[in-house]
Motif scaffolding. Structure first.
Motif, PDB file in Angstrom:
ATOM      1  N   PRO A   1     132.734  45.548  -9.278  1.00 55.43           N
ATOM      2  CA  PRO A   1     132.431  44.186  -9.705  1.00 55.43           C
ATOM      3  C   PRO A   1     131.095  43.731  -9.133  1.00 55.43           C
ATOM      4  O   PRO A   1     130.733  44.064  -8.019  1.00 55.43           O
ATOM      5  CB  PRO A   1     133.597  43.361  -9.145  1.00 55.43           C
ATOM      6  N   ARG A   2     130.398  42.964  -9.914  1.00 53.69           N
ATOM      7  CA  ARG A   2     129.105  42.469  -9.480  1.00 53.69           C
ATOM      8  C   ARG A   2     129.268  41.100  -8.852  1.00 53.69           C
ATOM      9  O   ARG A   2     130.237  40.406  -9.085  1.00 53.69           O
ATOM     10  CB  ARG A   2     128.151  42.394 -10.657  1.00 53.69           C
ATOM     11  N   GLY A   3     128.268  40.709  -8.090  1.00 53.39           N
ATOM     12  CA  GLY A   3     128.277  39.399  -7.448  1.00 53.39           C
ATOM     13  C   GLY A   3     127.969  38.297  -8.450  1.00 53.39           C
ATOM     14  O   GLY A   3     127.863  38.537  -9.655  1.00 53.39           O
ATOM     15  N   PRO A   4     127.822  37.079  -7.972  1.00 50.58           N
ATOM     16  CA  PRO A   4     127.547  35.960  -8.869  1.00 50.58           C
ATOM     17  C   PRO A   4     126.169  36.112  -9.520  1.00 50.58           C
ATOM     18  O   PRO A   4     125.254  36.694  -8.956  1.00 50.58           O
ATOM     19  CB  PRO A   4     127.587  34.743  -7.949  1.00 50.58           C
ATOM     20  N   THR A   5     126.069  35.578 -10.733  1.00 47.29           N
ATOM     21  CA  THR A   5     124.800  35.623 -11.443  1.00 47.29           C
ATOM     22  C   THR A   5     123.883  34.549 -10.884  1.00 47.29           C
ATOM     23  O   THR A   5     124.286  33.402 -10.713  1.00 47.29           O
ATOM     24  CB  THR A   5     125.028  35.370 -12.944  1.00 47.29           C
ATOM     25  N   ILE A   6     122.670  34.921 -10.597  1.00 41.58           N
ATOM     26  CA  ILE A   6     121.702  33.982 -10.049  1.00 41.58           C
ATOM     27  C   ILE A   6     120.687  33.662 -11.134  1.00 41.58           C
ATOM     28  O   ILE A   6     120.103  34.560 -11.745  1.00 41.58           O
ATOM     29  CB  ILE A   6     120.993  34.565  -8.812  1.00 41.58           C
ATOM     30  N   ILE A   7     120.506  32.365 -11.402  1.00 40.78           N
ATOM     31  CA  ILE A   7     119.545  31.912 -12.400  1.00 40.78           C
ATOM     32  C   ILE A   7     118.455  31.158 -11.675  1.00 40.78           C
ATOM     33  O   ILE A   7     118.715  30.184 -10.981  1.00 40.78           O
ATOM     34  CB  ILE A   7     120.232  31.009 -13.452  1.00 40.78           C
ATOM     35  N   ASP A   8     117.242  31.602 -11.832  1.00 40.16           N
ATOM     36  CA  ASP A   8     116.096  30.981 -11.174  1.00 40.16           C
ATOM     37  C   ASP A   8     115.470  29.974 -12.128  1.00 40.16           C
ATOM     38  O   ASP A   8     115.047  30.327 -13.226  1.00 40.16           O
ATOM     39  CB  ASP A   8     115.097  32.054 -10.782  1.00 40.16           C
ATOM     40  N   LEU A   9     115.410  28.698 -11.719  1.00 48.06           N
ATOM     41  CA  LEU A   9     114.859  27.630 -12.543  1.00 48.06           C
ATOM     42  C   LEU A   9     113.658  27.009 -11.856  1.00 48.06           C
ATOM     43  O   LEU A   9     113.623  26.896 -10.640  1.00 48.06           O
ATOM     44  CB  LEU A   9     115.905  26.543 -12.783  1.00 48.06           C
ATOM     45  N   ASP A  10     112.706  26.599 -12.663  1.00 44.69           N
ATOM     46  CA  ASP A  10     111.592  25.810 -12.144  1.00 44.69           C
ATOM     47  C   ASP A  10     112.035  24.362 -12.055  1.00 44.69           C
ATOM     48  O   ASP A  10     113.061  23.948 -12.622  1.00 44.69           O
ATOM     49  CB  ASP A  10     110.371  25.930 -13.066  1.00 44.69           C
ATOM     50  N   THR A  11     111.234  23.531 -11.373  1.00 43.95           N
ATOM     51  CA  THR A  11     111.611  22.123 -11.206  1.00 43.95           C
ATOM     52  C   THR A  11     111.648  21.374 -12.520  1.00 43.95           C
ATOM     53  O   THR A  11     112.442  20.455 -12.688  1.00 43.95           O
ATOM     54  CB  THR A  11     110.644  21.421 -10.244  1.00 43.95           C
ATOM     55  N   ASP A  12     110.821  21.748 -13.507  1.00 49.77           N
ATOM     56  CA  ASP A  12     110.843  21.039 -14.778  1.00 49.77           C
ATOM     57  C   ASP A  12     111.991  21.495 -15.675  1.00 49.77           C
ATOM     58  O   ASP A  12     112.290  20.856 -16.679  1.00 49.77           O
ATOM     59  CB  ASP A  12     109.506  21.195 -15.501  1.00 49.77           C
TER      60      ASP A  12
END
Length: 168
Positions: free
Chosen positions: A136-147
């Motif tokens: 099993p993989r870990g949590p999905t990480i989504i990288d967002l900019d401030t806008d």
């Protein structure tokens, strides 16, 4: 009753060790007694080095294979205790240390302790998943900019604390 055992051992063991020195000293002489104490200390250091490195290797192999290294770690801890008992001057602690160094005795003590201890292990730090891995993989990480991110201050939980607000 248990509260009396620890102080009696702490006070009784040095007295018993001194008595052991006197008895062995009378039978073998001072020089042989001191030589035995020195040899047992050196043996403790050597056995700790040899057995300890072997245990460390087994722990690493178990971790690489994805197995639980807990039993190997417990065996390593018992080796450390046995080596300390050999290094400490005294014939009673030397006998106890030699007994704990025996693998069948170590396995029996380890089995006894495993019924009384809870050993928690987290996931192995040696895992490097790739494609085709069924782990099993870990949590999905989504990288967002401030806008690309906004937070509503009037949600059902009330306004968000200042540390969670993103300012542009």
């Amino acid at each position: 009753m248990r509260s009396l055992i620890v102080p009696l051992v702490i006070l009784g063991l040095p007295i018993a060790e001194i008595a052991g020195f006197v008895v062995v000293g009378r039978e073998l002489g001072l020089a042989m007694t001191l030589l035995l104490v020195l040899v047992s200390g050196v043996a403790g250091v050597l056995l700790l080095r040899i057995q300890g490195l072997g245990t460390l290797r087994r722990v690493q192999e178990a971790a690489r294979a994805g197995k639980d290294p807990g039993p190997e770690l417990l065996g390593g801890a018992l080796i450390l205790v046995a080596a300390i008992l050999l290094i400490v001057p005294g014939f009673i602690t030397d006998i106890a240390g030699l007994i704990v160094f025996l693998p069948p005795v170590r396995r029996a003590i380890s089995a006894f302790l495993q019924t009384r201890l809870t050993i928690l292990t987290t996931g192995s730090g040696f895992y490097s998943g790739g494609r085709g891995s069924d782990r099993p993989r870990g949590p999905t990480i989504i990288d967002l900019d401030t806008d690309e991110f906004s937070r509503r201050n009037d949600d059902e939980n009330g306004p968000s604390p200042p540390s969670n607000r993103i300012s542009g």
